[in-house]
Design a protein around this motif. Structure first.
Motif, PDB file in Angstrom:
ATOM      1  N   THR A  13     -22.581 -25.500 -28.141  1.00  0.00           N
ATOM      2  CA  THR A  13     -22.634 -26.742 -27.364  1.00  0.00           C
ATOM      3  C   THR A  13     -21.780 -27.832 -28.003  1.00  0.00           C
ATOM      4  OG1 THR A  13     -24.675 -27.372 -28.514  1.00  0.00           O
ATOM      5  CG2 THR A  13     -24.922 -26.288 -26.379  1.00  0.00           C
ATOM      6  N   ALA A  16     -18.198 -27.039 -27.216  1.00  0.00           N
ATOM      7  CA  ALA A  16     -17.932 -27.381 -25.810  1.00  0.00           C
ATOM      8  C   ALA A  16     -17.726 -28.889 -25.666  1.00  0.00           C
ATOM      9  CB  ALA A  16     -19.061 -26.893 -24.923  1.00  0.00           C
ATOM     10  N   ASP A  17     -18.525 -29.682 -26.382  1.00  0.00           N
ATOM     11  CA  ASP A  17     -18.370 -31.140 -26.354  1.00  0.00           C
ATOM     12  C   ASP A  17     -17.031 -31.554 -26.951  1.00  0.00           C
ATOM     13  OD1 ASP A  17     -20.879 -31.350 -25.211  1.00  0.00           O
ATOM     14  OD2 ASP A  17     -21.874 -31.978 -27.084  1.00  0.00           O
ATOM     15  N   ASP A  19     -14.302 -29.704 -27.113  1.00  0.00           N
ATOM     16  CA  ASP A  19     -13.259 -29.296 -26.162  1.00  0.00           C
ATOM     17  C   ASP A  19     -13.164 -30.287 -24.999  1.00  0.00           C
ATOM     18  OD1 ASP A  19     -12.695 -27.109 -27.754  1.00  0.00           O
ATOM     19  OD2 ASP A  19     -13.872 -25.708 -26.539  1.00  0.00           O
ATOM     20  N   ALA A  20     -14.299 -30.741 -24.507  1.00  0.00           N
ATOM     21  CA  ALA A  20     -14.302 -31.730 -23.419  1.00  0.00           C
ATOM     22  C   ALA A  20     -13.678 -33.048 -23.890  1.00  0.00           C
ATOM     23  CB  ALA A  20     -15.725 -31.957 -22.913  1.00  0.00           C
ATOM     24  N   ALA A  21     -14.009 -33.460 -25.109  1.00  0.00           N
ATOM     25  CA  ALA A  21     -13.439 -34.693 -25.650  1.00  0.00           C
ATOM     26  C   ALA A  21     -11.928 -34.565 -25.817  1.00  0.00           C
ATOM     27  CB  ALA A  21     -14.109 -35.038 -26.986  1.00  0.00           C
ATOM     28  N   ARG A  23      -9.953 -32.643 -24.016  1.00  0.00           N
ATOM     29  CA  ARG A  23      -9.387 -32.717 -22.674  1.00  0.00           C
ATOM     30  C   ARG A  23      -9.353 -34.165 -22.186  1.00  0.00           C
ATOM     31  NH1 ARG A  23     -12.311 -27.977 -22.223  1.00  0.00           N
ATOM     32  NH2 ARG A  23     -14.089 -29.008 -21.241  1.00  0.00           N
ATOM     33  N   THR A  24     -10.397 -34.926 -22.511  1.00  0.00           N
ATOM     34  CA  THR A  24     -10.446 -36.342 -22.140  1.00  0.00           C
ATOM     35  C   THR A  24      -9.333 -37.116 -22.837  1.00  0.00           C
ATOM     36  OG1 THR A  24     -12.829 -36.232 -21.762  1.00  0.00           O
ATOM     37  CG2 THR A  24     -11.892 -38.413 -22.130  1.00  0.00           C
TER      38      THR A  24
END
Length: 164
Positions: A13, A16-17, A19-21, A23-24
């Motif tokens: 998790t 995943a956070d 990776d999302a950051a 991408r942001t």
């Protein structure tokens, strides 16, 4: 295990956070560019002393716009200074994080290599009677070049010596 510089586990998790950051960040910094090496080499560079000169020039030009020809885009110059200031503080944070990531990656690699070599040495000692000779020989390929070089120099590897 005798070396353990870093002992870290990444939860799925958390990854995943991250990776999302990332991408942001990538989406939020759409104006960033990548220069090819030739272009990078040919550009004027702004160091610390040059930056002081440039900031003074922007201040003087902003205070005296009447001296500028209509083709000189003072507003673009001012936007560049503002963008540099906005980017720089974030670059410092990213560089610090990047350096910590590189250091952690190096420490993990060192832990893995050091302990693998130690395990290999144990395998050389204990593996002879355990039916592990074939696997030990496969692993010994990693040190083949060093052995050949040492033998050419007249320095055979001593028993128990840690290969590089």
């Amino acid at each position: 295990m005798s070396q353990n510089i870093v002992d870290i586990t990444f939860e799925e998790t958390a990854l995943a956070d991250v990776d999302a950051a990332l991408r942001t960040l990538d989406a939020g910094l759409t104006g960033l560019i990548a220069l090819d090496p030739v272009k990078r080499r040919r550009l004027h560079k702004m160091g610390d002393k040059s930056e002081a000169f440039c900031r003074l020039a922007v201040d003087v030009l902003t205070a005296n716009p009447q001296i500028l020809p209509p083709t000189f885009d003072l507003a673009a110059l001012q936007r560049d200074v503002a963008a540099l200031d906005a980017l720089r503080s974030r670059t410092v944070v990213v560089m610090r994080l990047y350096q910590k990531m590189l250091d952690t990656e190096m420490a993990l690699g060192s832990d893995i290599m050091s302990n693998s070599v130690e395990g290999y040495q144990l395998l050389k000692l204990a593996g002879k009677s355990g039916g592990l000779d074939t696997l030990r020989k496969q692993m010994s390929v990693r040190f083949k070049y060093r052995r050949m070089r040492d033998e050419e120099e007249g320095e055979p590897e001593a028993e128990g010596e840690v290969p590089a």
